[in-house]
Design an enzyme around this catalytic site. Structure first.
Site: not given
Ligand code: NDP
Length: 481
Positions: A174, A205, A207, A249, A283, A384
Site C-alpha cells: 500500500k 486507501g 492507513g 523505518e 526523514c 519532527e
C-alpha cells in the site's frame, strides 16, 4: 477525472465497495484524480492472489526472477519523464528532483536487488568431532506486506517491494493515500515486464483502514513499514501478538554538526540541501543545525542569505528549488511549529510565511525557514516537523554538542562537518544514529545497512540486511558416520 485502481492478480480493479477518495495536486490545491478507498475485502482479494502466486514465484529460478526485476528497472528508466511528471504532480516536489533522484532511485532499487539475490549466500558450520554438518537455508516468508509514506513515493515503495520479490516472496503493498499515482503506474510496468499475476498486488486507501487490514491480516507474515513513529508504534502493537516479522523505518530529527575547521563552502552548499531538499520532507534532513561558536555568526548570515535566494514555486518550473508541501493538513502542521517556535522564544531569521504563487494561489507553498532557538530542549528542536524548517544553535565543546545531538528521542541519521579525523571517529562512535555522514549528506550505497536507533525504527534495510529480513533462516543439521 483520472481514476486510480487497485492492482490485484495482474489486473486493474475498482474497489469492491465502489468507495473512492479524492487525490489532490498540492501545487494547485485541486482534486485531480480519485483513488480506491479499499476495504478489508480488497485486501483479502489481494492476499489470496499473492498466496496463489507464492508457490510458483518462490520456485522460479534466480535467473528468471532476477531477469524480470531487471526488466522492471529498465522500463522505469525508459518511462523516466512520464513517472517523474506523475510524481511531481502528485507530491508537489520539483520536477527536477523527481527526474534526478526519485525515479532513478526506483529503478536502482529493482536493479540492485535483482543483482543482490544472485550473490546472497548462507552459512555452513561443521561440528568437528561430533560428525555433524549444519547449513542454513534462507527461505522466502510467503505473503508479505509493504507500506510506504508520501515523501519519496516510488523511491520508498520500490525500496521495500524489490527485495521482497527478489527473495521469492509475494507482496500486498500500500502506498500512501496522499501520493498513489506512481505506484499505480508501477502495476502497468510490472505487467509489461512479465511479472507473473499475483506476485505483486497494490491496494490503495487510507492507513487506518486499508493499511490496518494488511497489518492485522493473520496470514501476512511480515510487515515492512516506513512512516511516522506514532504509526510505527501502533503497527508494532498489532503485529507483536501475531509474532509477525517487523521492519520499521520511522521518523527523524537529525543533527547537522558543523565544526569551525570544516571545508566551509562545501559544507554550506550541502547544508542548504540537507535543510530544504524535497521541501524538508526527507526523514534524513538535518533539521537541527549546531555550529561551533567561532563560525556561528558567519554561518548564520550566509545560511540566511542562501535560503532567501531559494525560489519557491511551480514544481514544473525548471527554476524552482522549493515546490509545494504535500497536503493542506501537512502545511498547517508545519506552520503550527513556526508559531510554536515564536512562543518558545525562537527567532525567525528568515521565512516562516505561506507563499502565494501566481496562478497557483491555492497551492501549499511555504517559505524555507531558519529559526534560531534559545535551547536544544525546546519542542521545535525535539519534535519532527518534516517541512522546510531548520533550527540553528551555537556550541562550544564536543561534549556539549554530543549531548545536544543525542538529546532527542529519535536516532535516524547525523551529519558531521570537520577535517579532523580523530574528532570524526570520537564523535561518530558516540552519536546515537543509525547512519552518520561525515562531510557529505544523503550519500547512499545501497549495500549498506539503513535504519534508525531509538524511536527511529527497528531493524535495518538495504543490501543483504533487506534480503535477510525477507527470508526465514532454517538450520539443517546432518549427522554423518
Ligand atoms: P504515516 O505514518 O502517516 O504513513 C505511512 C504509511 O502508513 C502510509 O501509507 C499510511 O497510509 C500508512 N498508515 C497510516 N496509518 C496506518 C495504520 N494505522 N496502519 C497501517 N498503515 C497505516 O507517515 P507519513 O506518510 O506522514 O510519512 C512521513 C513520516 O515518514 C515521517 O515521520 C518521516 O520521518 C517518516 N519517514 C521515515 C523514513 C525512514 O527511512 N526512516 C523515510 C521517509 C519517511 P495513508 O498515508 O494512506 O494514511
Amino acid at each position: 477525472m483520472k481514476k486510480i485502481q487497485n492492482y490485484i492478480n495482474g489486473e486493474f480493479r475498482d474497489p469492491i465497495s465502489d468507495d473512492w477518495l479524492e487525490n489532490y495536486d498540492p501545487s494547485t490545491g485541486e482534486v485531480y484524480s480519485k483513488i480506491p478507498n479499499s476495504s478489508m475485502d480488497d485486501v483479502e482479494l489481494a492476499y489470496r492472489s499473492a498466496e496463489a502466486a507464492f508457490e510458483s514465484w518462490s520456485n522460479t529460478t534466480l535467473e528468471k526472477r532476477s531477469g524480470i526485476l531487471m526488466k522492471i528497472a529498465s522500463l522505469i528508466d525508459e518511462q523516466l519523464d512520464r513517472l517523474a511528471a506523475a510524481e511531481s504532480k502528485d507530491n508537489g516536489k520539483p520536477l527536477s528532483l523527481a527526474i534526478s533522484v526519485d525515479i532513478p532511485r526506483a529503478s536502482s532499487n529493482f536493479r540492485f536487488f535483482a543483482h543482490a539475490i544472485t550473490q546472497f549466500s548462507t552459512e555452513a558450520h561443521e561440528s568437528i568431532g561430533l560428525n555433524t554438518m549444519n547449513f542454513t537455508l534462507r527461505q522466502p516468508l510467503g505473503v508479505v506486506g509493504c507500506i510506504s509514506p508520501w515523501n519519496l513515493p516510488l523511491y520508498l515503495f520500490t525500496w521495500k517491494i524489490a527485495p521482497a520479490l527478489a527473495a521469492g516472496n509475494t507482496v500486498v503493498a500500500k502506498p500512501s493515500e496522499v501520493t498513489p499515482m506512481t505506484a499505480f503506474l508501477l502495476g502497468e510496468i510490472c505487467n509489461e515486464a512479465g511479472l507473473p499475476k499475483g506476485v505483486l498486488n497494490i491496494v490503495h486507501g487510507m492507513g487506518p483502514s486499508t493499511g490496518h487490514s494488511i497489518v492485522s491480516h493473520p496470514n501476512i507474515k511480515a510487515i515492512s513499514f516506513t512512516g511516522g513513529t506514532k504509526t510505527g508504534e501502533h503497527i508494532a502493537k498489532i503485529a507483536a501478538p501475531m509474532f509477525k516479522k517487523l521492519s520499521l523505518e520511522l521518523g527523524g530529527k537529525n543533527p547537522n554538526i558543523i565544526f569551525a575547521d570544516c571545508n566551509y563552502d562545501k559544507m554550506l552548499a550541502v547544508t542548504l540541501k540537507s535543510s530544504f531538499a524535497n521541501q524538508g520532507q526527507i526523514c534524513l534532513c538535518g533539521s537541527r543545525i549546531f555550529v561551533e561558536r567561532p563560525l556561528y555568526n558567519k554561518f548564520k548570515e550566509d545560511l540566511v542569505h542562501k535560503t532567501k535566494e531559494l525560489k519557491v514555486g511551480d514544481p514544473f518550473d525548471a527554476k524552482t528549488n522549493i515546490g509545494a508541501l504535500v497536503s493542506k493538513s501537512h502545511l498547517e502542521k508545519v506552520q503550527s511549529y513556526i508559531d510554536l517556535a515564536k512562543e518558545e522564544g525562537g527567532t525567525i531569521l528568515c521565512g516562516g510565511n505561506r507563499v502565494i504563487v501566481d496562478g497557483f494561489e491555492e497551492g501549499y507553498y511555504l517559505e524555507p525557514t531558519v529559526i534560531e532557538v534559545p535551547n536544544d530542549l525546546c519542542r521545535v528542536n525535539q519534535e519532527e516537523i518534516f517541512g522546510p524548517v531548520v533550527t540553528i544553535m551555537a556550541f562550544d565543546t564536543e561534549e556539549e554538542v554530543l549531548k545536544m545531538a543525542n538529546s532527542v528521542k529519535y536516532g535516524l541519521s547525523a551529519t558531521l562537518w570537520t577535517e579532523n579525523i580523530n574528532r570524526t571517529m570520537r564523535i561518530s562512535k558516540k552519536l546515537e544514529a543509525g547512519i552518520v555522514w561525515v562531510n557529505t549528506w544523503l550519500n547512499r550505497d545501497l549495500r549498506t545497512p539503513f535504519g534508525g536507533m531509538k524511536n527511529s525504527g527497528v531493524g535495518r534495510e538495504g543490501g543483504f540486511e533487506a534480503l535477510k529480513f525477507f527470508t526465514e533462516p532454517k538450520n539443517i543439521c546432518i549427522r554423518y558416520d
